[in-house]
Design a protein around this motif. Structure first.
Motif, PDB file in Angstrom:
ATOM      1  N   LYS A  33       0.073  10.570   9.994  1.00 38.72           N
ATOM      2  CA  LYS A  33       1.442  10.277   9.569  1.00 38.72           C
ATOM      3  C   LYS A  33       1.389   9.329   8.380  1.00 38.72           C
ATOM      4  O   LYS A  33       0.335   8.810   8.024  1.00 38.72           O
ATOM      5  CB  LYS A  33       2.249   9.673  10.719  1.00 38.72           C
ATOM      6  N   ALA A  34       2.559   9.110   7.764  1.00 35.42           N
ATOM      7  CA  ALA A  34       2.615   8.282   6.555  1.00 35.42           C
ATOM      8  C   ALA A  34       2.171   6.857   6.826  1.00 35.42           C
ATOM      9  O   ALA A  34       1.473   6.242   6.016  1.00 35.42           O
ATOM     10  CB  ALA A  34       4.024   8.316   5.975  1.00 35.42           C
ATOM     11  N   LYS A  35       2.601   6.281   7.951  1.00 37.59           N
ATOM     12  CA  LYS A  35       2.152   4.968   8.373  1.00 37.59           C
ATOM     13  C   LYS A  35       1.024   5.170   9.373  1.00 37.59           C
ATOM     14  O   LYS A  35       1.238   5.672  10.476  1.00 37.59           O
ATOM     15  CB  LYS A  35       3.304   4.186   9.017  1.00 37.59           C
ATOM     16  N   HIS A  36      -0.181   4.778   9.004  1.00 43.48           N
ATOM     17  CA  HIS A  36      -1.369   5.174   9.742  1.00 43.48           C
ATOM     18  C   HIS A  36      -1.515   4.425  11.065  1.00 43.48           C
ATOM     19  O   HIS A  36      -1.311   3.200  11.120  1.00 43.48           O
ATOM     20  CB  HIS A  36      -2.623   4.898   8.902  1.00 43.48           C
TER      21      HIS A  36
ATOM     22  N   ALA B 180      -0.131  -8.970  10.014  1.00 46.04           N
ATOM     23  CA  ALA B 180       1.021  -8.969   9.110  1.00 46.04           C
ATOM     24  C   ALA B 180       0.586  -8.740   7.666  1.00 46.04           C
ATOM     25  O   ALA B 180       1.214  -7.960   6.921  1.00 46.04           O
ATOM     26  CB  ALA B 180       1.784 -10.283   9.242  1.00 46.04           C
ATOM     27  N   LEU B 181      -0.477  -9.408   7.235  1.00 44.84           N
ATOM     28  CA  LEU B 181      -0.957  -9.227   5.875  1.00 44.84           C
ATOM     29  C   LEU B 181      -1.469  -7.808   5.642  1.00 44.84           C
ATOM     30  O   LEU B 181      -1.169  -7.184   4.613  1.00 44.84           O
ATOM     31  CB  LEU B 181      -2.068 -10.230   5.573  1.00 44.84           C
ATOM     32  N   ALA B 182      -2.261  -7.298   6.580  1.00 47.25           N
ATOM     33  CA  ALA B 182      -2.802  -5.947   6.426  1.00 47.25           C
ATOM     34  C   ALA B 182      -1.686  -4.918   6.303  1.00 47.25           C
ATOM     35  O   ALA B 182      -1.758  -3.990   5.477  1.00 47.25           O
ATOM     36  CB  ALA B 182      -3.721  -5.617   7.598  1.00 47.25           C
ATOM     37  N   ARG B 183      -0.629  -5.083   7.083  1.00 50.78           N
ATOM     38  CA  ARG B 183       0.499  -4.144   7.018  1.00 50.78           C
ATOM     39  C   ARG B 183       1.309  -4.315   5.741  1.00 50.78           C
ATOM     40  O   ARG B 183       1.963  -3.361   5.306  1.00 50.78           O
ATOM     41  CB  ARG B 183       1.375  -4.328   8.252  1.00 50.78           C
ATOM     42  N   SER B 184       1.273  -5.507   5.159  1.00 49.15           N
ATOM     43  CA  SER B 184       1.965  -5.702   3.884  1.00 49.15           C
ATOM     44  C   SER B 184       1.168  -5.120   2.722  1.00 49.15           C
ATOM     45  O   SER B 184       1.737  -4.701   1.713  1.00 49.15           O
ATOM     46  CB  SER B 184       2.243  -7.193   3.651  1.00 49.15           C
ATOM     47  N   PHE B 185      -0.163  -5.101   2.845  1.00 48.04           N
ATOM     48  CA  PHE B 185      -1.019  -4.566   1.785  1.00 48.04           C
ATOM     49  C   PHE B 185      -1.140  -3.046   1.832  1.00 48.04           C
ATOM     50  O   PHE B 185      -1.230  -2.394   0.792  1.00 48.04           O
ATOM     51  CB  PHE B 185      -2.432  -5.151   1.899  1.00 48.04           C
ATOM     52  N   PHE B 186      -1.173  -2.475   3.056  1.00 48.55           N
ATOM     53  CA  PHE B 186      -1.527  -1.071   3.246  1.00 48.55           C
ATOM     54  C   PHE B 186      -0.494  -0.370   4.136  1.00 48.55           C
ATOM     55  O   PHE B 186       0.213  -1.022   4.904  1.00 48.55           O
ATOM     56  CB  PHE B 186      -2.914  -0.965   3.887  1.00 48.55           C
ATOM     57  N   PRO B 187      -0.418   0.973   4.051  1.00 44.13           N
ATOM     58  CA  PRO B 187       0.564   1.722   4.857  1.00 44.13           C
ATOM     59  C   PRO B 187       0.114   1.895   6.309  1.00 44.13           C
ATOM     60  O   PRO B 187      -0.276   2.986   6.742  1.00 44.13           O
ATOM     61  CB  PRO B 187       0.656   3.066   4.130  1.00 44.13           C
ATOM     62  N   LEU B 188       0.172   0.803   7.072  1.00 44.29           N
ATOM     63  CA  LEU B 188      -0.248   0.803   8.465  1.00 44.29           C
ATOM     64  C   LEU B 188       0.978   0.771   9.365  1.00 44.29           C
ATOM     65  O   LEU B 188       1.956   0.064   9.086  1.00 44.29           O
ATOM     66  CB  LEU B 188      -1.130  -0.416   8.757  1.00 44.29           C
ATOM     67  N   SER B 189       0.919   1.488  10.465  1.00 42.47           N
ATOM     68  CA  SER B 189       2.028   1.521  11.410  1.00 42.47           C
ATOM     69  C   SER B 189       2.232   0.150  12.056  1.00 42.47           C
ATOM     70  O   SER B 189       1.278  -0.554  12.366  1.00 42.47           O
ATOM     71  CB  SER B 189       1.774   2.564  12.501  1.00 42.47           C
ATOM     72  N   HIS B 190       3.508  -0.209  12.272  1.00 44.88           N
ATOM     73  CA  HIS B 190       3.852  -1.430  12.985  1.00 44.88           C
ATOM     74  C   HIS B 190       4.010  -1.190  14.486  1.00 44.88           C
ATOM     75  O   HIS B 190       4.185  -2.140  15.253  1.00 44.88           O
ATOM     76  CB  HIS B 190       5.170  -2.006  12.455  1.00 44.88           C
TER      77      HIS B 190
END
Length: 257
Positions: A39-42, A104-114
């Motif tokens: 998916k778009a958010k990994h 939080a930082l990783a999700r702000s840098f990369f398209p990771l699922s929350h």
């Protein structure tokens, strides 16, 4: 897969920090690599290192990039030095870093699922302790956690290793048992807390590993508590051939949607 060697400033630690990140990439012509995007958010696996290692070790000692590609999962591998993923008594606040700031930082840098259902954590040795500590302390954040040859009993381990170093990490070692640094206590708390989603747990250890007896005690403790634990053992010691083999089993076991 895309590979990123990421260096950033940590407000929690007050110093520059590092992580390796691999991200899914849809490819059809890359030779020898089956790759897909879920998916778009990994969905994301936070993959933790052991006591003598750093954020580079999983890429250097295993084929984690190749293994993860087939599952469409991102992998975040941070560095925490010899901290046991703990706000150290004499040192840096690595627990706050790994449990709050880094995701939080990783999700702000990369398209990771929350989403919790897309968020997993695993690690080896000290990282196995960190993985279970994260999932059992923050079950609302992690759907599953895996410990490979984990240092799951830090109370017992502190008696065998350098008490000065363990004191710098945990403080008064007589106060660790029953605290939020004790996986046995964290497992009990999760089992007894009502109205929460318990994380799925995967635990493995080689039968020749010096941490084998500790792992058996923690396995039996989780079974007594009726936690959702998958346990595997086979011949093996505390070494990378074993962990390269078992991280493939972890990826297959993860409940990736």
């Amino acid at each position: 897969m895309a590979f990123i060697d990421c260096h950033f400033f940590s407000e929690t630690l007050g110093v520059s920090a590092s992580m390796h990140v691999i991200l899914p990439q849809p490819t059809t012509t890359q030779i020898g690599l089956e790759s897909r995007v879920v998916k778009a958010k990994h969905p994301t696996l936070f993959l933790l290192h052991g006591l003598s290692d750093d954020h580079t070790i999983w890429m250097r000692r295993t084929s984690i990039e190749r293994y993860a590609a087939a599952y469409g999962i991102a992998v975040v591998m941070p560095a925490v030095n010899r901290s046991f993923y703990t706000d150290m008594a004499a040192g840096y606040k690595y627990w706050t870093f790994i449990s709050e700031e880094l995701p939080a930082l990783a999700r702000s840098f990369f398209p990771l699922s929350h989403e919790r259902e897309d968020t997993f954590v695993a690690g080896l040795s000290m990282g196995g302790y960190g993985a279970f500590k994260l999932a059992l302390s923050c079950p609302e954040q992690f759907a599953a956690a895996a410990s490979l040859s984990g240092a799951v009993d830090v109370v017992e381990l502190s008696k065998q290793r350098d008490p000065v170093e363990f004191g710098r990490v945990f403080g008064d070692l007589d106060q660790v048992q029953g605290s939020r640094m004790d996986l046995f206590q964290l497992a009990k708390d999760v089992a007894q807390e009502e109205g929460i989603k318990q994380p799925k747990l995967y635990q493995c250890c080689g039968t020749e590993d010096f941490l084998y007896a500790d792992n058996l005690r923690f396995r039996d403790h989780c079974r007594d508590l009726k936690l959702d634990l998958t346990y595997e053992e086979e011949p093996g010691s505390h070494e990378w051939g074993y962990w390269d083999h078992k991280i493939q089993a972890v990826l297959e076991w993860l409940p990736i949607r």
